[in-house]
Design a protein around this motif. Structure first.
Motif, short mmCIF file in Angstrom:
data_model
loop_
_atom_site.label_atom_id
_atom_site.label_comp_id
_atom_site.label_asym_id
_atom_site.label_seq_id
_atom_site.Cartn_x
_atom_site.Cartn_y
_atom_site.Cartn_z
N UNK A 41 15.64 11.63 -3.98
CA UNK A 41 16.22 11.82 -4.90
C UNK A 41 16.94 10.21 -5.34
N UNK A 42 16.74 8.79 -4.36
CA UNK A 42 16.74 8.01 -4.43
C UNK A 42 18.53 7.67 -4.40
N UNK A 43 18.85 9.07 -3.05
CA UNK A 43 20.01 8.05 -2.01
C UNK A 43 20.81 7.43 -1.64
N UNK A 44 19.70 7.03 -1.13
CA UNK A 44 19.74 6.02 -0.43
C UNK A 44 20.94 5.57 0.42
N UNK A 45 21.16 6.53 1.55
CA UNK A 45 22.34 7.12 2.53
C UNK A 45 22.59 5.49 3.86
N UNK A 46 21.71 5.23 3.82
CA UNK A 46 21.42 3.65 4.37
C UNK A 46 22.57 2.81 4.39
N UNK A 47 23.64 2.24 5.50
CA UNK A 47 24.83 1.89 5.27
C UNK A 47 24.36 0.25 6.48
N UNK A 92 26.56 6.71 -8.52
CA UNK A 92 25.75 5.94 -8.41
C UNK A 92 24.48 5.30 -8.39
N UNK A 93 23.39 6.75 -7.41
CA UNK A 93 21.90 6.01 -7.08
C UNK A 93 21.33 6.93 -8.53
N UNK A 94 21.78 7.40 -9.66
CA UNK A 94 20.59 7.75 -10.84
C UNK A 94 20.31 6.93 -11.25
N UNK A 95 19.26 6.40 -11.81
CA UNK A 95 18.57 5.35 -12.04
C UNK A 95 19.36 5.02 -13.90
N UNK A 96 19.36 3.37 -13.72
CA UNK A 96 19.50 3.16 -15.10
C UNK A 96 19.28 4.06 -16.21
N UNK A 97 17.97 3.61 -16.29
CA UNK A 97 16.87 4.29 -16.82
C UNK A 97 17.07 5.50 -17.98
N UNK A 98 17.82 6.43 -16.63
CA UNK A 98 18.14 7.96 -16.57
C UNK A 98 19.24 7.63 -18.31
N UNK A 99 19.19 9.24 -19.30
CA UNK A 99 19.71 9.94 -20.10
C UNK A 99 21.13 10.50 -19.55
N UNK A 105 22.10 16.17 -14.49
CA UNK A 105 21.16 17.39 -13.62
C UNK A 105 20.74 16.54 -12.19
N UNK A 106 21.10 16.09 -12.38
CA UNK A 106 20.68 14.98 -11.44
C UNK A 106 21.60 15.73 -10.46
N UNK A 107 23.07 14.91 -10.38
CA UNK A 107 23.92 14.58 -9.99
C UNK A 107 24.29 17.22 -10.24
N UNK A 108 24.18 17.57 -10.07
CA UNK A 108 24.35 19.08 -10.18
C UNK A 108 22.84 19.31 -9.56
N UNK A 109 21.76 18.96 -9.52
CA UNK A 109 21.11 19.21 -7.90
C UNK A 109 21.53 18.78 -6.73
N UNK A 110 22.49 18.07 -7.22
CA UNK A 110 22.47 17.15 -5.39
C UNK A 110 23.44 18.12 -5.25
N UNK A 126 20.43 13.16 5.83
CA UNK A 126 20.61 11.95 5.62
C UNK A 126 19.59 11.41 6.63
N UNK A 127 19.99 11.10 7.93
CA UNK A 127 19.32 10.49 8.70
C UNK A 127 18.03 9.85 9.07
N UNK A 128 16.88 11.31 8.61
CA UNK A 128 15.71 10.69 7.97
C UNK A 128 15.82 10.16 6.83
N UNK A 129 16.18 10.29 5.84
CA UNK A 129 16.37 9.39 5.07
C UNK A 129 16.39 8.03 5.55
N UNK A 130 17.33 7.98 6.20
CA UNK A 130 17.89 6.06 6.58
C UNK A 130 16.59 5.89 7.85
N UNK A 131 15.91 6.49 8.19
CA UNK A 131 15.51 6.16 9.28
C UNK A 131 13.70 5.11 8.51
N UNK A 132 13.79 5.61 6.87
CA UNK A 132 12.66 5.03 6.26
C UNK A 132 13.06 3.78 6.17
N UNK A 133 14.90 3.10 6.37
CA UNK A 133 14.76 1.86 5.87
C UNK A 133 15.58 1.04 7.50
#
Ligand SMILES: Cc1cc2nc3c(=O)[nH]c(=O)nc-3n(C[C@H](O)[C@H](O)[C@H](O)COP(=O)(O)O)c2cc1C
Length: 199
Positions: A41-47, A92-99, A105-110, A126-133
């Motif tokens: 979902x492009x959540x980008x939880x890494x800091x 914040x992480x929803x793509x600007x090209x989305x309507x 819908x994305x926010x609702x799903x999240x 989230x930490x599993x996503x962070x390991x991609x970074x």
């Protein structure tokens, strides 16, 4: 400029570094490349907390089982995963090209997906996503001419206390960064036969 293949082949864990500061521009470029990592979902939880102050590095070393590469590296990056920050800023992480409708819908799903989970459960997701970074960080550094050493050997409570991080965040890894003064060990990896199945 190294190719991705070269960066992968040349990277190995390095624990002894040249004692010279890393230019801020290099640190920022490595992290900019790291930030291009994909996540669900492009959540980008890494800091990232970039530690270069000698005293802070020594305190961090004490929190990291006294691993010498922490104090020895010109910079150590604390890779933090913060899913609560993600959920507090869901548009914040929803793509600007989305309507606007797609964003809603994305926010609702999240909210549906993670609202029913405990902070612990979604933090683990989230930490599993962070390991991609983390993978991107190691290779981006390598491509820019820096060596690294990823570490899981630390006391998360002590690291959080050192940087006044809230309890819910996860420390995914520490990464020592600098120009190595040792070659590191040659790769020792499973053969493809051991890890891959082609069906
Ligand atoms: C997530 C992660 C945690 C690690 N933790 C430590 C650590 O705490 N201390 C250490 O000396 N090496 C640590 N390593 C380094 C591994 O031992 C090393 O990557 C592995 O043996 C393969 O060697 P190479 O990185 O040189 O290819 C870690 C590596 C990763 C990816």
């Amino acid at each position: 400029m190294k190719s991705v293949s070269e960066a992968i082949q040349n990277r190995r864990s390095i624990r002894q570094y040249v004692q010279e500061p890393i230019p801020q521009a290099d640190l920022e470029e490595i992290l900019r490349l790291t930030s291009l990592a994909p996540s669900a979902w492009n959540v980008q939880p890494w800091r990232f907390i970039v530690v270069t102050h000698p005293d802070k590095k020594l305190e961090l070393q004490a929190a990291a089982n006294n691993q010498k590469q922490v104090g020895n590296a010109p910079a150590v990056i604390v890779v933090v995963s913060d899913m609560e920050d993600v959920l507090a800023n869901p548009r914040e992480f929803a793509h600007p090209e989305m309507s606007e409708e797609e964003k809603d819908r994305l926010v609702g799903t999240i909210q549906n997906t993670f609202g029913s989970q405990s902070v612990e459960q979604r933090g683990q997701w989230a930490v599993a996503q962070t390991y991609i970074s983390l993978g991107f960080l190691l290779l981006a550094a390598q491509e820019k001419g820096y060596d690294t050493s990823a570490m899981l050997g630390f006391d998360a409570g002590k690291v959080k206390a050192l940087f006044q991080l809230p309890d819910h965040v996860r420390i995914a890894a520490l990464v020592a960064l600098g120009k190595g003064t040792e070659p590191g060990r040659p790769h020792h990896r499973h053969s493809l036969d051991r890890i891959a199945t082609f069906v």
